[in-house]
Design a protein around this motif. Structure first.
Motif, PDB file in Angstrom:
ATOM      1  N   GLU A 153       0.824  -1.208   0.000  1.00  0.00           N
ATOM      2  CA  GLU A 153       0.000   0.000   0.000  1.00  0.00           C
ATOM      3  C   GLU A 153       0.863   1.265   0.000  1.00  0.00           C
ATOM      4  N   ILE A 154       1.982   1.215   0.701  1.00  0.00           N
ATOM      5  CA  ILE A 154       2.905   2.356   0.702  1.00  0.00           C
ATOM      6  C   ILE A 154       3.447   2.581  -0.707  1.00  0.00           C
ATOM      7  N   LEU A 155       3.840   1.490  -1.371  1.00  0.00           N
ATOM      8  CA  LEU A 155       4.360   1.609  -2.733  1.00  0.00           C
ATOM      9  C   LEU A 155       3.284   2.106  -3.695  1.00  0.00           C
ATOM     10  N   TYR A 156       2.061   1.635  -3.526  1.00  0.00           N
ATOM     11  CA  TYR A 156       0.953   2.142  -4.346  1.00  0.00           C
ATOM     12  C   TYR A 156       0.828   3.657  -4.185  1.00  0.00           C
ATOM     13  N   LEU A 190      -3.290   0.386 -10.562  1.00  0.00           N
ATOM     14  CA  LEU A 190      -2.279  -0.412  -9.869  1.00  0.00           C
ATOM     15  C   LEU A 190      -2.762  -1.840  -9.637  1.00  0.00           C
ATOM     16  N   GLU A 191      -4.011  -1.977  -9.238  1.00  0.00           N
ATOM     17  CA  GLU A 191      -4.566  -3.305  -8.999  1.00  0.00           C
ATOM     18  C   GLU A 191      -4.654  -4.104 -10.296  1.00  0.00           C
ATOM     19  N   GLN A 192      -4.998  -3.445 -11.399  1.00  0.00           N
ATOM     20  CA  GLN A 192      -5.067  -4.128 -12.695  1.00  0.00           C
ATOM     21  C   GLN A 192      -3.681  -4.547 -13.173  1.00  0.00           C
ATOM     22  N   ALA A 193      -2.673  -3.740 -12.877  1.00  0.00           N
ATOM     23  CA  ALA A 193      -1.310  -4.061 -13.302  1.00  0.00           C
ATOM     24  C   ALA A 193      -0.760  -5.265 -12.552  1.00  0.00           C
ATOM     25  N   GLY A 194      -1.271  -5.515 -11.365  1.00  0.00           N
ATOM     26  CA  GLY A 194      -0.788  -6.641 -10.568  1.00  0.00           C
ATOM     27  C   GLY A 194       0.682  -6.477 -10.232  1.00  0.00           C
ATOM     28  N   ASP A 195       1.489  -7.463 -10.575  1.00  0.00           N
ATOM     29  CA  ASP A 195       2.911  -7.441 -10.265  1.00  0.00           C
ATOM     30  C   ASP A 195       3.718  -6.631 -11.276  1.00  0.00           C
ATOM     31  N   ASP A 196       3.122  -6.360 -12.443  1.00  0.00           N
ATOM     32  CA  ASP A 196       3.827  -5.745 -13.564  1.00  0.00           C
ATOM     33  C   ASP A 196       3.794  -4.222 -13.499  1.00  0.00           C
ATOM     34  N   LEU A 197       4.741  -3.648 -12.782  1.00  0.00           N
ATOM     35  CA  LEU A 197       4.791  -2.188 -12.655  1.00  0.00           C
ATOM     36  C   LEU A 197       5.170  -1.518 -13.971  1.00  0.00           C
ATOM     37  N   LYS A 198       5.897  -2.232 -14.804  1.00  0.00           N
ATOM     38  CA  LYS A 198       6.316  -1.669 -16.093  1.00  0.00           C
ATOM     39  C   LYS A 198       5.107  -1.327 -16.964  1.00  0.00           C
ATOM     40  N   SER A 199       4.036  -2.096 -16.825  1.00  0.00           N
ATOM     41  CA  SER A 199       2.847  -1.877 -17.654  1.00  0.00           C
ATOM     42  C   SER A 199       2.127  -0.573 -17.321  1.00  0.00           C
ATOM     43  N   LEU A 200       2.490   0.049 -16.198  1.00  0.00           N
ATOM     44  CA  LEU A 200       1.855   1.312 -15.815  1.00  0.00           C
ATOM     45  C   LEU A 200       2.273   2.465 -16.717  1.00  0.00           C
ATOM     46  N   GLY A 201       3.404   2.308 -17.397  1.00  0.00           N
ATOM     47  CA  GLY A 201       3.847   3.321 -18.340  1.00  0.00           C
ATOM     48  C   GLY A 201       4.325   4.617 -17.714  1.00  0.00           C
ATOM     49  N   LEU A 202       4.964   4.523 -16.559  1.00  0.00           N
ATOM     50  CA  LEU A 202       5.526   5.723 -15.935  1.00  0.00           C
ATOM     51  C   LEU A 202       6.561   6.350 -16.862  1.00  0.00           C
ATOM     52  N   ILE A 224      20.581  -2.152  -9.489  1.00  0.00           N
ATOM     53  CA  ILE A 224      19.236  -2.588  -9.115  1.00  0.00           C
ATOM     54  C   ILE A 224      18.237  -2.121 -10.157  1.00  0.00           C
ATOM     55  N   MET A 225      18.383  -0.891 -10.611  1.00  0.00           N
ATOM     56  CA  MET A 225      17.464  -0.375 -11.626  1.00  0.00           C
ATOM     57  C   MET A 225      17.580  -1.186 -12.908  1.00  0.00           C
ATOM     58  N   ALA A 226      18.797  -1.542 -13.303  1.00  0.00           N
ATOM     59  CA  ALA A 226      19.021  -2.300 -14.534  1.00  0.00           C
ATOM     60  C   ALA A 226      18.547  -3.747 -14.418  1.00  0.00           C
ATOM     61  N   SER A 227      18.443  -4.255 -13.207  1.00  0.00           N
ATOM     62  CA  SER A 227      18.075  -5.659 -13.018  1.00  0.00           C
ATOM     63  C   SER A 227      16.579  -5.924 -13.154  1.00  0.00           C
ATOM     64  N   GLY A 228      15.787  -4.883 -13.280  1.00  0.00           N
ATOM     65  CA  GLY A 228      14.345  -5.058 -13.436  1.00  0.00           C
ATOM     66  C   GLY A 228      13.570  -5.101 -12.143  1.00  0.00           C
ATOM     67  N   VAL A 229      14.222  -4.837 -11.034  1.00  0.00           N
ATOM     68  CA  VAL A 229      13.542  -4.851  -9.735  1.00  0.00           C
ATOM     69  C   VAL A 229      12.395  -3.848  -9.713  1.00  0.00           C
ATOM     70  N   LEU A 230      12.592  -2.709 -10.370  1.00  0.00           N
ATOM     71  CA  LEU A 230      11.560  -1.677 -10.357  1.00  0.00           C
ATOM     72  C   LEU A 230      10.407  -1.973 -11.313  1.00  0.00           C
ATOM     73  N   ASP A 231      10.509  -3.051 -12.085  1.00  0.00           N
ATOM     74  CA  ASP A 231       9.443  -3.433 -13.012  1.00  0.00           C
ATOM     75  C   ASP A 231       8.455  -4.408 -12.397  1.00  0.00           C
ATOM     76  N   SER A 232       8.781  -4.930 -11.229  1.00  0.00           N
ATOM     77  CA  SER A 232       7.969  -5.965 -10.589  1.00  0.00           C
ATOM     78  C   SER A 232       7.678  -5.587  -9.138  1.00  0.00           C
ATOM     79  N   LEU A 233       6.403  -5.541  -8.795  1.00  0.00           N
ATOM     80  CA  LEU A 233       6.026  -5.189  -7.427  1.00  0.00           C
ATOM     81  C   LEU A 233       6.602  -6.180  -6.425  1.00  0.00           C
ATOM     82  N   SER A 234       6.515  -7.464  -6.720  1.00  0.00           N
ATOM     83  CA  SER A 234       7.014  -8.469  -5.773  1.00  0.00           C
ATOM     84  C   SER A 234       8.532  -8.386  -5.614  1.00  0.00           C
ATOM     85  N   ILE A 286       3.692   5.454  -5.936  1.00  0.00           N
ATOM     86  CA  ILE A 286       3.515   5.458  -7.395  1.00  0.00           C
ATOM     87  C   ILE A 286       2.486   6.510  -7.799  1.00  0.00           C
ATOM     88  N   GLN A 287       1.379   6.550  -7.066  1.00  0.00           N
ATOM     89  CA  GLN A 287       0.353   7.544  -7.375  1.00  0.00           C
ATOM     90  C   GLN A 287       0.907   8.961  -7.234  1.00  0.00           C
TER      91      GLN A 287
END
Length: 82
Positions: A5-8, A24-36, A60-70, A11-12
């Protein structure tokens, strides 16, 4: 407040409200799909660093950690006692 919830909320805030909780709920784990955009991504990273008192390096940014909520939650949990 739960970490997810903090991360949500962060992001908002970093998207200036363009991304809703429903988005955010529709994106699920896929933060990349949000199109920031790049500015929102940088803002999101800064918000995470400030909220959790951690540093996120470029590896960390290059590893894709920021693309996945989990993955992001796991990363933050390893860096903090959250």
């Amino acid at each position: 407040m739960e970490l997810k919830e903090i991360l949500y909320q962060l992001i908002q805030e970093s998207s200036d409200g363009l991304i809703s909780k429903s988005d955010l709920e529709q994106a699920g784990d896929d933060l990349k799909s949000l199109g920031l955009n790049s500015l929102a991504k940088i803002t999101f990273i800064v918000f995470i660093e400030e909220e959790f008192n951690i540093a996120i390096d470029s590896n960390i940014m290059a590893s894709g950690v920021l693309d996945s909520l989990s993955k992001l939650i796991s990363y933050i949990e390893t860096k903090t006692s959250v």
